[in-house]
Design a protein around this motif. Structure first.
Motif, PDB file in Angstrom:
ATOM      1  N   ASN A 129       0.820  -1.256  -0.025  1.00  0.00           N
ATOM      2  CA  ASN A 129       0.019  -0.018   0.035  1.00  0.00           C
ATOM      3  C   ASN A 129       0.734   1.345  -0.078  1.00  0.00           C
ATOM      4  OD1 ASN A 129      -2.189  -1.716   0.044  1.00  0.00           O
ATOM      5  ND2 ASN A 129      -2.745  -1.314   1.923  1.00  0.00           N
ATOM      6  N   LEU A 130       1.956   1.213   0.784  1.00  0.00           N
ATOM      7  CA  LEU A 130       3.068   2.288   0.671  1.00  0.00           C
ATOM      8  C   LEU A 130       3.580   2.564  -0.645  1.00  0.00           C
ATOM      9  CD1 LEU A 130       4.650   1.868   4.006  1.00  0.00           C
ATOM     10  CD2 LEU A 130       2.776   3.140   3.698  1.00  0.00           C
ATOM     11  N   ALA A 149       1.104   4.153  -3.015  1.00  0.00           N
ATOM     12  CA  ALA A 149       0.695   5.569  -2.748  1.00  0.00           C
ATOM     13  C   ALA A 149       1.755   6.301  -3.150  1.00  0.00           C
ATOM     14  CB  ALA A 149       0.574   5.618  -1.190  1.00  0.00           C
ATOM     15  N   SER A 150       2.927   5.771  -3.194  1.00  0.00           N
ATOM     16  CA  SER A 150       4.271   6.575  -3.458  1.00  0.00           C
ATOM     17  C   SER A 150       4.581   6.830  -5.026  1.00  0.00           C
ATOM     18  CB  SER A 150       5.540   6.259  -2.709  1.00  0.00           C
ATOM     19  OG  SER A 150       5.932   4.866  -2.728  1.00  0.00           O
ATOM     20  N   PHE A 188       2.296   5.691  -7.476  1.00  0.00           N
ATOM     21  CA  PHE A 188       1.133   5.910  -8.254  1.00  0.00           C
ATOM     22  C   PHE A 188       0.947   4.824  -9.329  1.00  0.00           C
ATOM     23  CE2 PHE A 188       2.623  10.265  -6.808  1.00  0.00           C
ATOM     24  CZ  PHE A 188       1.439  10.407  -6.192  1.00  0.00           C
ATOM     25  N   THR A 196      -0.498   1.501  -9.218  1.00  0.00           N
ATOM     26  CA  THR A 196      -1.449   0.670  -8.188  1.00  0.00           C
ATOM     27  C   THR A 196      -1.355  -0.834  -9.079  1.00  0.00           C
ATOM     28  OG1 THR A 196      -2.646   2.714  -7.498  1.00  0.00           O
ATOM     29  CG2 THR A 196      -3.524   0.197  -7.192  1.00  0.00           C
ATOM     30  N   THR A 218       1.958  -2.616  -8.710  1.00  0.00           N
ATOM     31  CA  THR A 218       2.059  -2.915  -7.324  1.00  0.00           C
ATOM     32  C   THR A 218       1.417  -4.245  -6.823  1.00  0.00           C
ATOM     33  OG1 THR A 218       2.870  -0.606  -6.827  1.00  0.00           O
ATOM     34  CG2 THR A 218       2.130  -2.119  -5.014  1.00  0.00           C
TER      35      THR A 218
END
Length: 213
Positions: free
Chosen positions: A171-172, A175-176, A178, A180, A183
């Motif tokens: 999740n980190l 978020a950093s 962008f 998704t 990830t």
């Protein structure tokens, strides 16, 4: 794959926490589940009541609620980190399902075996440990294997309480970076690294036991 290279250490850290939480919860839930399964089939009425209440309570409360209760309420009395709260919650939740699997395995064994063991001087606990449980585990292996795989996947609950697990770290990263989509593809592959060997091992063990039977 640039995302994986850039955040590789973050993913590995999360993978390590997920693996550690899964191993601890697997061992803990197997011990607890077996204990409460034995209580459910014991001759003690009190034992049966306690065993049944435990299983019904933890089977029918969502894992998220159990974990948040530990992290937000119990942690005020007993200091624990998000990792600890998530691992304990995962253990309590999974042990209820394992108890049912083991109980079903115990009930599949002919009652005469317990009666014969008791007639030969063994106590209930001795007969259960030496004669009944080894056979019950063989019967319950497919169900136990499924529970262990579910446990690994359910370990993502740690992300909700800052447990530093794979999902939390993912999740980190999402978020950093962008990114998704990439990830969570990477996260899924890391989970497969744990669950696929476990699944194949359970299948191998089940096949081996059938041949030996």
């Amino acid at each position: 794959m640039s995302l994986l290279n850039q955040y590789f250490s973050v993913f590995v850290q999360g993978f390590g926490h997920t693996l550690l939480a899964s191993i601890i919860a697997l061992i803990g839930s197997l011990v607890l589940g077996t204990l409460f399964a034995i209580m459910q089939v014991s001759s003690s009425k009190t034992g049966r009541i306690i065993g049944n209440i435990y299983v019904q309570v933890f089977r029918n409360i969502p894992l998220l609620i159990i974990t948040l209760f530990l992290y937000l309420a119990v942690a005020k009395v007993i200091k624990m980190t998000g990792f600890t709260a998530g691992t304990v919650g995962l253990t309590l939740y999974t042990s209820a399902f394992i108890a049912e699997s083991v109980r079903a395995g115990i009930l599949s064994i002919e009652a005469g075996q317990m009666e014969g063991a008791r007639a030969n001087g063994l106590t209930f606990n001795q007969a259960m440990r030496v004669i009944i449980l080894p056979q019950a585990f063989k019967v319950a292996i497919p169900s136990l294997g499924n529970q262990f795989i579910n446990l690994v996947k359910n370990s993502s609950i740690l992300a909700f309480v800052g447990g530093l697990d794979l999902m939390y770290q993912g999740n980190l990263v999402a978020a950093s970076s962008f990114d998704t989509f990439t990830t969570y593809i990477i996260i899924g592959v890391f989970y497969l690294v744990i669950t696929m060997p476990l699944s194949y091992y359970v299948q191998h063990l089940e096949t081996k036991l059938k041949k030996d039977a």
